[in-house]
Design an enzyme around this catalytic site. Structure first.
Site, PDB file in Angstrom:
ATOM      1  CE  LYS A  49      -4.294   0.760   2.498  1.00  0.00           C
ATOM      2  NZ  LYS A  49      -4.992   0.743   3.710  1.00  0.00           N
TER       3      LYS A  49
HETATM    4  O1  G3P Z   1      -8.959   1.817   4.763  1.00  0.00           O
HETATM    5  C1  G3P Z   1      -8.762   2.972   5.257  1.00  0.00           C
HETATM    6  C2  G3P Z   1      -9.418   3.285   6.587  1.00  0.00           C
HETATM    7  O2  G3P Z   1      -9.009   2.400   7.518  1.00  0.00           O
HETATM    8  C3  G3P Z   1      -9.736   4.497   7.056  1.00  0.00           C
HETATM    9  O3  G3P Z   1     -10.792   4.778   7.670  1.00  0.00           O
HETATM   10  O4  G3P Z   1     -12.404   5.397   9.376  1.00  0.00           O
HETATM   11  O5  G3P Z   1     -10.081   5.725   9.512  1.00  0.00           O
HETATM   12  O6  G3P Z   1     -11.147   7.056   7.691  1.00  0.00           O
HETATM   13  P1  G3P Z   1     -11.222   5.808   8.502  1.00  0.00           P
END
Ligand code: G3P
Length: 217
Positions: free
Chosen positions: A83
């Protein structure tokens, strides 16, 4: 649509994997921090558990360092997707790593133009962050729809991996639009099974069954 689990918690991954609904796993530096585990060790355990792609994120910011980190992460297992962030250096790293046959997930995507560039440099997955756009009053689902249209217009085979999913409605909408993959925390995936009318109906059936005085076993 493929389901990836967005966590580095082994027990949660194992439970969903046993159910056969896990097509892959995504992690990031914040999720590794939350797990309290060493990135190399926990990523290896996840790769041993799950057959599909397991995203492991580089933390360097210069392309050459990202490439070196990506190669090391790729050495953990065959099912690693390296990634990289959607920066100019990240695009350079994607170009090199994907050219070596490595699966690459380009993350932190917030615009259709960024997604277009990721496809041009051979990304296996593009990760648009729905929830973080919603957080600043921009409809994250519009971005998924735009990327779907653009990729279909030109036959790009980069898979749209809808990320930063916060609710079951995000999953419904991503599926309706045609995202190839969603990645969501285990709690959101479990919520897909819930409906208040299911609970109400089951309670009524149980109450009536009690009155029959019967047992099945
Ligand atoms: O896959 C990306 C994710 O982990 C981000 O999620 O909820 O931290 O915006 P969030």
């Amino acid at each position: 649509m493929k389901f990836f689990v967005d966590t580095a918690e082994i027990d949660a991954i194992a439970e969903l994997n046993d159910l056969g609904i896990v097509d892959g796993v995504t992690t990031n530096p914040s999720l590794i921090m939350k797990s309290g585990r060493n990135i190399l060790e926990v990523t290896k355990e996840i790769c041993d558990l799950v057959d599909g792609p397991v995203s492991a994120e580089v933390v360097a910011t210069k392309a050459e360092d990202m490439i070196a980190e990506g190669r090391k992460l790729a050495g953990i297992a065959d099912n690693i997707a390296v990634k990289v962030p959607l920066t100019w250096d990240g695009l350079k790293a994607c170009k090199v790593l994907s050219g070596e046959g490595q699966m690459v997930n380009v993350t932190l995507c917030f615009s259709a133009n960024q997604a277009l560039l990721a496809a041009k440099v051979g990304a296996t997955f593009i990760s648009p962050f729905i929830g973080r756009l919603d957080d600043i009053n921009i409809d994250g689902m519009d971005l998924i729809a735009d990327i779907r249209t653009i990729y279909d217009n030109y036959g790009f085979d980069t898979q749209i991996l809808a990320a930063s999913i916060r609710s079951v409605n995000h999953i419904t909408d991503a599926a309706r639009i045609g995202a190839d993959v969603i990645t969501a925390p285990p709690g959101v995936i479990r919520k897909l099974a819930e409906h208040p009318l299911t609970d109400k109906g089951l309670a009524a059936f149980m109450a009536d069954w009690e009155k029959t005085g019967q047992d099945i076993l």
